[in-house]
Design a protein around this motif. Structure first.
Motif, PDB file in Angstrom:
ATOM      1  N   CYS A  63      36.716  53.435 104.286  1.00 46.62           N
ATOM      2  CA  CYS A  63      35.595  53.830 105.129  1.00 46.62           C
ATOM      3  C   CYS A  63      35.843  53.232 106.512  1.00 46.62           C
ATOM      4  N   LEU A  64      35.972  54.100 107.513  1.00 45.15           N
ATOM      5  CA  LEU A  64      36.262  53.661 108.878  1.00 45.15           C
ATOM      6  C   LEU A  64      35.024  53.812 109.750  1.00 45.15           C
ATOM      7  N   ASP A  65      34.676  52.748 110.444  1.00 41.68           N
ATOM      8  CA  ASP A  65      33.595  52.785 111.432  1.00 41.68           C
ATOM      9  C   ASP A  65      34.211  53.309 112.729  1.00 41.68           C
ATOM     10  N   ILE A  66      33.949  54.564 113.052  1.00 40.58           N
ATOM     11  CA  ILE A  66      34.633  55.212 114.169  1.00 40.58           C
ATOM     12  C   ILE A  66      34.243  54.632 115.533  1.00 40.58           C
ATOM     13  N   PRO A  67      32.959  54.424 115.850  1.00 42.97           N
ATOM     14  CA  PRO A  67      32.663  53.860 117.176  1.00 42.97           C
ATOM     15  C   PRO A  67      33.213  52.449 117.374  1.00 42.97           C
ATOM     16  N   LYS A  68      33.278  51.646 116.291  1.00 45.38           N
ATOM     17  CA  LYS A  68      33.792  50.279 116.410  1.00 45.38           C
ATOM     18  C   LYS A  68      35.308  50.202 116.213  1.00 45.38           C
ATOM     19  N   ARG A  69      35.901  51.291 115.690  1.00 44.32           N
ATOM     20  CA  ARG A  69      37.342  51.358 115.418  1.00 44.32           C
ATOM     21  C   ARG A  69      37.788  50.233 114.480  1.00 44.32           C
ATOM     22  N   VAL A  70      37.065  50.092 113.374  1.00 45.74           N
ATOM     23  CA  VAL A  70      37.406  49.075 112.372  1.00 45.74           C
ATOM     24  C   VAL A  70      37.234  49.663 110.971  1.00 45.74           C
ATOM     25  N   ILE A  71      37.871  49.009 109.987  1.00 49.29           N
ATOM     26  CA  ILE A  71      37.660  49.359 108.583  1.00 49.29           C
ATOM     27  C   ILE A  71      36.377  48.680 108.117  1.00 49.29           C
ATOM     28  N   LYS A  72      35.427  49.461 107.624  1.00 49.91           N
ATOM     29  CA  LYS A  72      34.184  48.887 107.104  1.00 49.91           C
ATOM     30  C   LYS A  72      34.403  48.350 105.692  1.00 49.91           C
ATOM     31  N   TRP A  73      35.063  49.163 104.837  1.00 49.75           N
ATOM     32  CA  TRP A  73      35.423  48.724 103.489  1.00 49.75           C
ATOM     33  C   TRP A  73      36.582  49.554 102.969  1.00 49.75           C
ATOM     34  N   HIS A  74      37.235  49.060 101.918  1.00 50.93           N
ATOM     35  CA  HIS A  74      38.211  49.889 101.220  1.00 50.93           C
ATOM     36  C   HIS A  74      38.193  49.543  99.736  1.00 50.93           C
ATOM     37  N   HIS A  75      38.541  50.540  98.917  1.00 59.28           N
ATOM     38  CA  HIS A  75      38.531  50.387  97.460  1.00 59.28           C
ATOM     39  C   HIS A  75      39.872  50.882  96.924  1.00 59.28           C
ATOM     40  N   ASN A  76      40.485  50.110  96.041  1.00 62.51           N
ATOM     41  CA  ASN A  76      41.772  50.494  95.446  1.00 62.51           C
ATOM     42  C   ASN A  76      41.538  50.964  94.018  1.00 62.51           C
ATOM     43  N   ILE A  77      41.707  52.273  93.787  1.00 62.41           N
ATOM     44  CA  ILE A  77      41.503  52.835  92.447  1.00 62.41           C
ATOM     45  C   ILE A  77      42.780  52.762  91.621  1.00 62.41           C
ATOM     46  N   GLY A  78      43.950  52.586  92.288  1.00 57.30           N
ATOM     47  CA  GLY A  78      45.196  52.349  91.570  1.00 57.30           C
ATOM     48  C   GLY A  78      46.032  53.573  91.252  1.00 57.30           C
ATOM     49  N   SER A  79      45.546  54.777  91.555  1.00 53.65           N
ATOM     50  CA  SER A  79      46.306  56.008  91.314  1.00 53.65           C
ATOM     51  C   SER A  79      46.237  56.892  92.552  1.00 53.65           C
ATOM     52  N   PRO A  80      47.291  57.669  92.825  1.00 49.43           N
ATOM     53  CA  PRO A  80      47.312  58.509  94.030  1.00 49.43           C
ATOM     54  C   PRO A  80      46.131  59.476  94.094  1.00 49.43           C
ATOM     55  N   ILE A  81      45.671  59.729  95.313  1.00 47.67           N
ATOM     56  CA  ILE A  81      44.591  60.693  95.544  1.00 47.67           C
ATOM     57  C   ILE A  81      45.097  61.751  96.518  1.00 47.67           C
ATOM     58  N   VAL A  82      45.085  63.011  96.078  1.00 49.88           N
ATOM     59  CA  VAL A  82      45.443  64.131  96.950  1.00 49.88           C
ATOM     60  C   VAL A  82      44.256  65.073  97.138  1.00 49.88           C
ATOM     61  N   SER A  83      43.328  65.047  96.195  1.00 45.42           N
ATOM     62  CA  SER A  83      42.071  65.776  96.321  1.00 45.42           C
ATOM     63  C   SER A  83      41.256  65.176  97.467  1.00 45.42           C
ATOM     64  N   SER A  84      40.490  66.012  98.168  1.00 48.95           N
ATOM     65  CA  SER A  84      39.670  65.505  99.277  1.00 48.95           C
ATOM     66  C   SER A  84      38.319  65.023  98.768  1.00 48.95           C
ATOM     67  N   PRO A  85      37.814  63.908  99.289  1.00 47.08           N
ATOM     68  CA  PRO A  85      36.532  63.371  98.823  1.00 47.08           C
ATOM     69  C   PRO A  85      35.358  64.293  99.160  1.00 47.08           C
ATOM     70  N   LEU A  86      34.256  64.049  98.473  1.00 49.57           N
ATOM     71  CA  LEU A  86      32.993  64.734  98.727  1.00 49.57           C
ATOM     72  C   LEU A  86      31.918  63.686  98.973  1.00 49.57           C
ATOM     73  N   ILE A  87      31.197  63.823 100.081  1.00 53.00           N
ATOM     74  CA  ILE A  87      30.030  62.973 100.330  1.00 53.00           C
ATOM     75  C   ILE A  87      28.812  63.690  99.756  1.00 53.00           C
ATOM     76  N   LEU A  88      28.140  63.046  98.805  1.00 50.82           N
ATOM     77  CA  LEU A  88      26.957  63.624  98.162  1.00 50.82           C
ATOM     78  C   LEU A  88      25.876  62.551  98.114  1.00 50.82           C
ATOM     79  N   ASP A  89      24.883  62.687  98.992  1.00 54.01           N
ATOM     80  CA  ASP A  89      23.846  61.662  99.153  1.00 54.01           C
ATOM     81  C   ASP A  89      24.514  60.331  99.501  1.00 54.01           C
ATOM     82  N   ASP A  90      24.303  59.293  98.698  1.00 54.11           N
ATOM     83  CA  ASP A  90      24.908  57.985  98.983  1.00 54.11           C
ATOM     84  C   ASP A  90      26.224  57.773  98.244  1.00 54.11           C
ATOM     85  N   MET A  91      26.745  58.838  97.642  1.00 50.36           N
ATOM     86  CA  MET A  91      27.973  58.718  96.861  1.00 50.36           C
ATOM     87  C   MET A  91      29.157  59.365  97.567  1.00 50.36           C
ATOM     88  N   LEU A  92      30.338  58.821  97.274  1.00 55.14           N
ATOM     89  CA  LEU A  92      31.601  59.431  97.674  1.00 55.14           C
ATOM     90  C   LEU A  92      32.333  59.778  96.381  1.00 55.14           C
TER      91      LEU A  92
END
Length: 364
Positions: free
Chosen positions: A63-92
């Protein structure tokens, strides 16, 4: 740059019809705003409220904070991701493709949900096969395809409500309109399925639908095939209105805007047709086009990436090059547009962020 963010690009292609177009401020000639190295990117980024969400082949979600140009958080799931995420309410919502790197091992695959605010895991559903298809929302529910030949319909807690089995792997990302789901399969059919999982219709095309996703107008469907087919179908009865054939696979998803449909192809060309199927222009790059083009409805320039390592800006009406930006790797990630900004991921591991061009103060 402005710090007010009123727009969003919350899923692959920007909306449930997968049109690739959005009502946002025109860029015309983008200016580089920020780059950050995250790891090789094939998945396409999504954006909401000033935050950009990016998934990588290393299995990390940022998750990148664009106006501040910093990483807000990151999560390592451990397997490659090629599918694009979906934002649904408060979920990714994300899904993994473990054998992208680990050969035929698909034991570690999952569909999972993160809290978009802090990256904590909300739920995780283990799957028996890789997932390339990007999730699409239907109300509070989620639909996506899998390499196990099935389309899955899940509730917001990740529980499977139903699945629909086809005769081939599903790389294509589903699109939706009026609670009807459309998707392609490697069995060579395009499917229309109701939100209860019942088949509405299916139609055979000239070959497998390997990763091109259905793009929807009110009554038409546009899609490409691995055998070079470019199709326009009636969404009600599945009759083929017109089709064209190019020399190489069509893996990119089409762009629909202003009564024009634009396809990227593996013959290194971008093709523009009107809705009757008449070709208006074509544009050639030095590499295959797997990235899907995107455009602002207020802009005369569309954007896409190529395996030749360039990000292109092409005049929507004439097909002439307006802008070109070099990267250090192949680009199959599709551009994300929102709030007058352009975001593109690349296999060189860098996320590229652009804003609208501004003349330097000494020129003004």
């Amino acid at each position: 740059m402005s710090t007010e963010y009123n727009e969003s690009w919350t899923m692959f292609r920007g909306n449930i019809k997968r049109t690739g177009s959005i009502k946002t401020k025109p860029l015309i000639k983008p200016l580089l705003y920020w780059t950050i190295e995250l790891g090789p990117i094939v998945s396409s980024p999504v954006f909401e409220g000033g935050f950009l969400y990016v998934a990588t082949l290393t299995g990390r979600i940022f998750c990148l904070d664009i106006p501040k140009r910093v990483i807000k958080w990151h999560h390592n799931i451990g397997s490659p991701i090629v599918s694009s995420p979906l934002i649904l309410d408060d979920m990714l919502i994300c899904a993994t493709f473990d054998s992208w790197i680990n050969n035929d091992n698909s034991e570690n695959n999952s569909i999972f949900s993160l809290n978009k605010n802090d990256g904590s895991i909300i739920w995780k559903h283990q799957t028996t096969s890789d997932i390339f298809s990007s999730p699409c929302p239907i109300g509070k529910n989620i639909v996506l395809g899998s390499m196990d030949h099935s389309l899955y319909f899940l509730d917001q807690k990740g529980e499977i409500i139903w699945k629909y089995e086809t005769g081939g792997q599903i790389w294509s990302s589903p699109s939706c309109h009026d609670n009807i789901i459309y998707f392609g399969s490697d069995d060579g059919f395009i499917y229309s399925v109701r939100s209860d999982g019942s088949l509405r219709w299916k139609t055979k095309l000239n070959g497998k639908v390997h990763s091109s996703s259905p793009c929807l107008s009110e009554d038409l469907i546009f899609i490409g095939t691995h055998e070079g087919g470019i199709y326009c179908l009636n969404s009600i009865d599945a009759t083929i209105k017109w089709n064209k054939t190019v020399l190489k696979p069509v893996l990119s998803s089409p762009l629909l805007a202003r009564d024009r449909i634009i396809f990227g192809t593996s013959d290194c060309r971008l093709y523009c047709f009107n809705l009757a199927g008449t070709k208006i222009w074509e544009f050639e790059t030095a590499g295959k086009i797997w990235s899907s083009p995107s455009v602002s409805e207020y802009d005369r320039v569309l954007f896409f990436g190529s395996l030749d390592s360039f990000i292109y800006g092409i005049n929507f009406y004439t097909g002439k090059q307006q802008w070109k930006f070099p990267t250090m790797g192949s680009i199959d990630s599709s551009p994300c547009l929102s709030d007058g900004m352009l975001f593109v991921g690349c296999r060189d591991g860098i996320l590229y962020c652009f804003e609208k061009y501004r003349e330097p103060a000494y020129i003004r």
